[in-house]
Design an enzyme around this catalytic site. Structure first.
Site, mmCIF file in Angstrom:
data_model
loop_
_atom_site.group_PDB
_atom_site.id
_atom_site.type_symbol
_atom_site.label_atom_id
_atom_site.label_comp_id
_atom_site.label_asym_id
_atom_site.label_seq_id
_atom_site.Cartn_x
_atom_site.Cartn_y
_atom_site.Cartn_z
ATOM 1 N N LYS A 139 -24.042 34.056 -14.669
ATOM 2 C CA LYS A 139 -22.770 33.693 -14.037
ATOM 3 C C LYS A 139 -22.867 32.312 -13.420
ATOM 4 O O LYS A 139 -23.922 31.920 -12.937
ATOM 5 C CB LYS A 139 -22.411 34.715 -12.945
ATOM 6 C CG LYS A 139 -22.193 36.121 -13.493
ATOM 7 C CD LYS A 139 -21.965 37.102 -12.377
ATOM 8 C CE LYS A 139 -20.509 37.471 -12.260
ATOM 9 N NZ LYS A 139 -20.303 38.500 -11.231
ATOM 10 N N LYS B 160 -27.586 41.867 -12.589
ATOM 11 C CA LYS B 160 -27.700 43.048 -13.439
ATOM 12 C C LYS B 160 -26.308 43.495 -13.874
ATOM 13 O O LYS B 160 -25.363 43.455 -13.102
ATOM 14 C CB LYS B 160 -28.385 44.179 -12.685
ATOM 15 C CG LYS B 160 -28.614 45.391 -13.562
ATOM 16 C CD LYS B 160 -29.568 46.382 -12.926
ATOM 17 C CE LYS B 160 -29.692 47.616 -13.798
ATOM 18 N NZ LYS B 160 -30.076 47.293 -15.190
ATOM 19 N N LYS C 293 -9.543 38.843 -16.594
ATOM 20 C CA LYS C 293 -8.664 39.987 -16.372
ATOM 21 C C LYS C 293 -7.407 39.849 -17.221
ATOM 22 O O LYS C 293 -6.872 38.748 -17.374
ATOM 23 C CB LYS C 293 -8.267 40.050 -14.895
ATOM 24 C CG LYS C 293 -9.446 40.321 -13.982
ATOM 25 C CD LYS C 293 -9.078 40.076 -12.528
ATOM 26 C CE LYS C 293 -10.340 40.076 -11.671
ATOM 27 N NZ LYS C 293 -10.081 39.463 -10.355
ATOM 28 N N HIS D 168 -14.078 47.569 -12.058
ATOM 29 C CA HIS D 168 -13.945 46.384 -11.215
ATOM 30 C C HIS D 168 -12.748 46.626 -10.307
ATOM 31 O O HIS D 168 -11.613 46.666 -10.766
ATOM 32 C CB HIS D 168 -13.734 45.174 -12.131
ATOM 33 C CG HIS D 168 -13.561 43.889 -11.418
ATOM 34 N ND1 HIS D 168 -14.141 42.725 -11.828
ATOM 35 C CD2 HIS D 168 -12.856 43.584 -10.312
ATOM 36 C CE1 HIS D 168 -13.809 41.756 -11.002
ATOM 37 N NE2 HIS D 168 -13.032 42.251 -10.089
ATOM 38 N N GLU E 248 -18.419 39.735 -5.436
ATOM 39 C CA GLU E 248 -18.211 38.387 -4.906
ATOM 40 C C GLU E 248 -16.935 38.377 -4.082
ATOM 41 O O GLU E 248 -16.157 39.324 -4.109
ATOM 42 C CB GLU E 248 -18.103 37.362 -6.038
ATOM 43 C CG GLU E 248 -16.973 37.623 -7.010
ATOM 44 C CD GLU E 248 -16.970 36.607 -8.165
ATOM 45 O OE1 GLU E 248 -18.056 36.365 -8.725
ATOM 46 O OE2 GLU E 248 -15.904 36.090 -8.471
ATOM 47 N N ARG F 254 -9.530 32.603 -1.933
ATOM 48 C CA ARG F 254 -8.264 31.975 -2.321
ATOM 49 C C ARG F 254 -7.251 33.071 -2.634
ATOM 50 O O ARG F 254 -7.581 34.242 -2.650
ATOM 51 C CB ARG F 254 -8.474 31.138 -3.571
ATOM 52 C CG ARG F 254 -9.081 31.987 -4.678
ATOM 53 C CD ARG F 254 -9.035 31.330 -6.029
ATOM 54 N NE ARG F 254 -10.014 31.897 -6.936
ATOM 55 C CZ ARG F 254 -9.834 32.975 -7.680
ATOM 56 N NH1 ARG F 254 -8.706 33.634 -7.618
ATOM 57 N NH2 ARG F 254 -10.779 33.418 -8.476
ATOM 58 N N VAL G 178 -4.664 35.474 -8.801
ATOM 59 C CA VAL G 178 -3.613 35.544 -9.820
ATOM 60 C C VAL G 178 -2.792 36.825 -9.633
ATOM 61 O O VAL G 178 -1.567 36.816 -9.686
ATOM 62 C CB VAL G 178 -4.228 35.527 -11.233
ATOM 63 C CG1 VAL G 178 -3.149 35.704 -12.298
ATOM 64 C CG2 VAL G 178 -5.012 34.254 -11.479
#
Lengths: 502, 165
Positions: free
Chosen positions: A159, A202, A238, A209, A289, A293, A296
């Site tokens: 990532k 991992k 997404k 999610h 994470e 902000r 979307v």
């Protein structure tokens, strides 16, 4: 206290922020690239200024120019939207240094959460579970990452440290394929964020999610607005989100919500933010994470809580307290968002560019469309492929799925191919209807074949329509060729022909 | 005018009698067919039933996007159909395959060289567009000839990138 806001973004989110400003009676300043002279955000704003050529690094990533324009126009605040400069601590700092309000968190929180490694170390020390990875180890070189990879175990994810939205992310199955994937991940991260650093994490298989919307003010109040289910992704982008999640019950919601609030508090977070979790089949959840902000997919939370998140952001930036306490927040009904991208689902989701010649928007009860395009606008290759967001809400999940089906069928976009048929197939999928899906569902177990969903098939109608169009075309070209038989010009004749057949 | 239209190996014989009447597989229907504001969206009223679909002209025939399903269709008139059934199917399968850019973008990687043998599904080129890296794959096995682009090139939509024979 400010009364003029510069929006440092483009597309649907710039329009979304402009709308909130307008409703609050604030003046607005748009910025744009050479490719966006005719964009909706330029047309809607009170003032608009050119940043530079189309590529992002010459336009929407030019923080220096944006701050200059804010000073020149007397804008007292800058809203960064999402993407571009939204999660750049140095930009937020540069804004504040000029005595301009940054509508977002403090630079220190962006830095803490924006560097995914530091973020994971910070929340872990606050007692919050994280997915195993190279957190807190700083930026490692390729040889160091290759050495540590077997300890984390495969499959794993590469990532981007500065990342988001799946850019610079790669799934690694074994050590052998890792060096090449590292190279391409770094290249993509460098292009998207100007930072090629990556870390490893991992891959939790069969995971969902699920994320929590956070609001925090400068007076120490932090609340959450419930969860969003974001498992339906392709290449870690997404595609479709819903709120609430069919997987989360009230007990889990309370537990995760409290952890989310604690994670935000661990970096003294202010303004709107999102805590992303991975949730496994046993409802164990891990901090993934924090997005520092506006997201979307914020409208689905707005639909089920009634809170206008962008207005709350502005309210917080003006130093006021949150409008609501945690006890005020009730999730009511259901909402689904489909991201409408200029991508062809029948051709490997290949981006599609071109002029949008016509749009018919879905309307009616329970439908909201956030869009930055209109007929005559060109979808260029310079920016991401999101055209608009179709948000549908209602009393129950079943009602909302049926409503989304009818809205998708109403939505017509002519000129570029879109992923609307993908969403239509998803709405017909039995596994989606049953809430049985994880983050791998779209890529591993979903197909565009209509037979898989038992949907009605009408090949004879399709055959008739194809034949009639082919016939029209043959007739038209036959007439145009026989030029000498008419005394008028072909163009004049074409015009008449089209009027007759309209 | 009589047409033979094929979708998913199913044949439909469509005869156009006049502006408002057609015969589909021997059954007469009344139709009213209009393009919506001159675009690729079409409205069909057939015996009172209303349908709307996108109809695109693709590289290998027509594509009808109807109620969330894509139907690839080939339409040939009677004469052509007779010719095809006499001389076998028309478009030759062999020949040169031209890899064309499906969208404008930047060539970021070309993992193959002129003269390389490739298999169906092998990645021929990576094109960056809309901030995504898109892998363009070979539709069949063959040999790479005529490489027309290099890494770093900006290409236009439909520009030929390389050929496979």
């Amino acid at each position: 206290m400010f009364n003029k806001v510069l929006i440092a973004n483009r597309g649907e989110i710039a329009v979304r922020v402009l709308r909130a400003c307008r409703e609050l009676g604030l003046e607005t300043v748009a910025v744009y690239s050479e490719a966006d002279r005719q964009a909706l955000h330029v047309r809607y704003a009170d003032e608009a200024y050119l940043l530079g050529p189309a590529p992002s690094r010459d336009s929407y990533l030019r923080g220096d120019k944006i701050v200059e324009i804010a000073k020149k126009t007397g804008a007292g605040a800058i809203h960064p939207g999402y993407g571009f400069l939204a999660e750049r601590a140095d930009f937020a700092q540069a804004v504040i240094d000029e005595d301009i309000a940054f509508i977002g968190p403090k630079p220190s929180s962006i830095a803490a959460m924006g560097d995914k490694g530091v973020a994971r170390a910070t929340v872990r020390s606050a007692g919050i579970p994280v997915v195993p990875g190279t957190e807190a180890e700083g930026s490692l070189r390729d040889d160091e990452l290759l050495a540590v990879a077997p300890e984390i175990g495969f499959p794993l994810l590469i990532k981007a440290t500065a990342g988001g939205g799946g850019k610079g992310m790669r799934e690694v199955r074994d050590l052998e394929e890792m060096p090449l994937l590292l190279t391409s991940a770094r290249r993509e991260a460098e292009a998207a964020f100007g930072d090629g650093n990556v870390y490893l994490e991992k891959l939790v298989e069969g995971a969902r999610h699920i994320e929590f919307q956070i609001l925090a003010d400068t007076h120490g109040n932090v609340i959450h607005l419930g969860e969003r289910e974001c498992s339906l992704q392709r290449r870690h982008q997404k595609l479709l989100e819903e709120s609430p999640s069919p997987f989360v019950d009230e007990a889990l919601r309370q537990q995760m919500g409290e952890v989310a609030v604690r994670a935000a508090q661990s970096v003294e977070y202010v303004n709107a933010g999102t805590i992303e979790f991975l949730v496994d089949g046993e409802k164990n959840f891990y901090f993934l994470e924090m997005n520092t902000r506006l997201q979307v997919e914020h409208p689905i939370t707005e639909a089920v809580t009634g809170v206008d998140i962008v207005k709350e952001q502005i309210r917080v930036a003006r130093g006021r307290t949150l409008k609501h306490t945690q006890a005020d927040i009730q999730m009511k009904g259901w909402a689904i968002e489909c991201r409408v991208n200029a991508e062809d689902p029948y051709n490997g989701f290949m981006p599609s560019t071109g002029y949008i010649s016509n749009i018919l928007l879905p309307t009616g009860p329970g439908v909201r469309v956030d869009t930055g395009v209109y007929p005559g606008f060109e979808i260029s290759p310079y920016y991401d492929s999101l055209i608009s967001k179709l948000i549908v809400f209602g009393e129950t999940r079943a009602e909302v799925i049926l409503r989304m089906r009818r809205a998708l069928e109403e939505y017509k976009i002519v000129g570029v191919r879109t992923n609307i048929p993908f969403h239509q197939n998803m709405m017909d999928s039995h596994r989606f209807m049953g809430g049985q899906f994880d983050t791998q569902f779209v890529e591993k177990r979903f197909s565009m074949e209509r037979a898989d969903h038992g949907r009605a098939s009408s090949p004879h109608i399709a055959a008739i329509m194809a034949t009639l169009v082919a016939h029209q075309q043959t007739q038209r070209s036959a007439h145009v060729i026989q030029r000498n038989e008419r005394d008028t010009s072909n163009w004049k004749w074409m015009g008449r022909w089209e009027r007759i057949h309209r | 005018m009589k047409y033979i239209t094929t979708i998913d190996e199913q044949e439909f014989v469509v005869e156009i009698l006049d502006e408002e009447h057609i015969i589909v597989n021997g059954e007469t229907c009344s139709v009213n067919f209009e393009s919506i504001s001159g675009e690729s969206v079409f409205s069909l009223l057939i015996d009172g039933k209303s349908y709307e679909a996108y109809v695109y002209e693709g590289d290998f025939g027509w594509e009808v996007l109807l109620q969330g399903s894509l139907y690839p269709a080939t339409v040939v008139d009677e004469r052509e159909h007779r010719l095809r059934s006499t001389f076998g199917s028309s478009p030759a399968q062999g020949g040169e395959f031209y890899l064309k850019a499906p969208m404008p973008g930047l060539v970021v990687d070309v993992p193959v060289d002129e003269g390389d043998e490739v298999n169906e599904g092998d990645v021929l080129l990576i094109l960056e567009s809309m901030k995504m890296q898109n892998e363009l794959k070979s539709p069949r096995a063959g040999k790479i000839v005529r490489m027309r682009v290099k890494v770093g090139d900006n290409v236009e939509r439909r520009q030929t990138l390389l050929s496979v024979v």
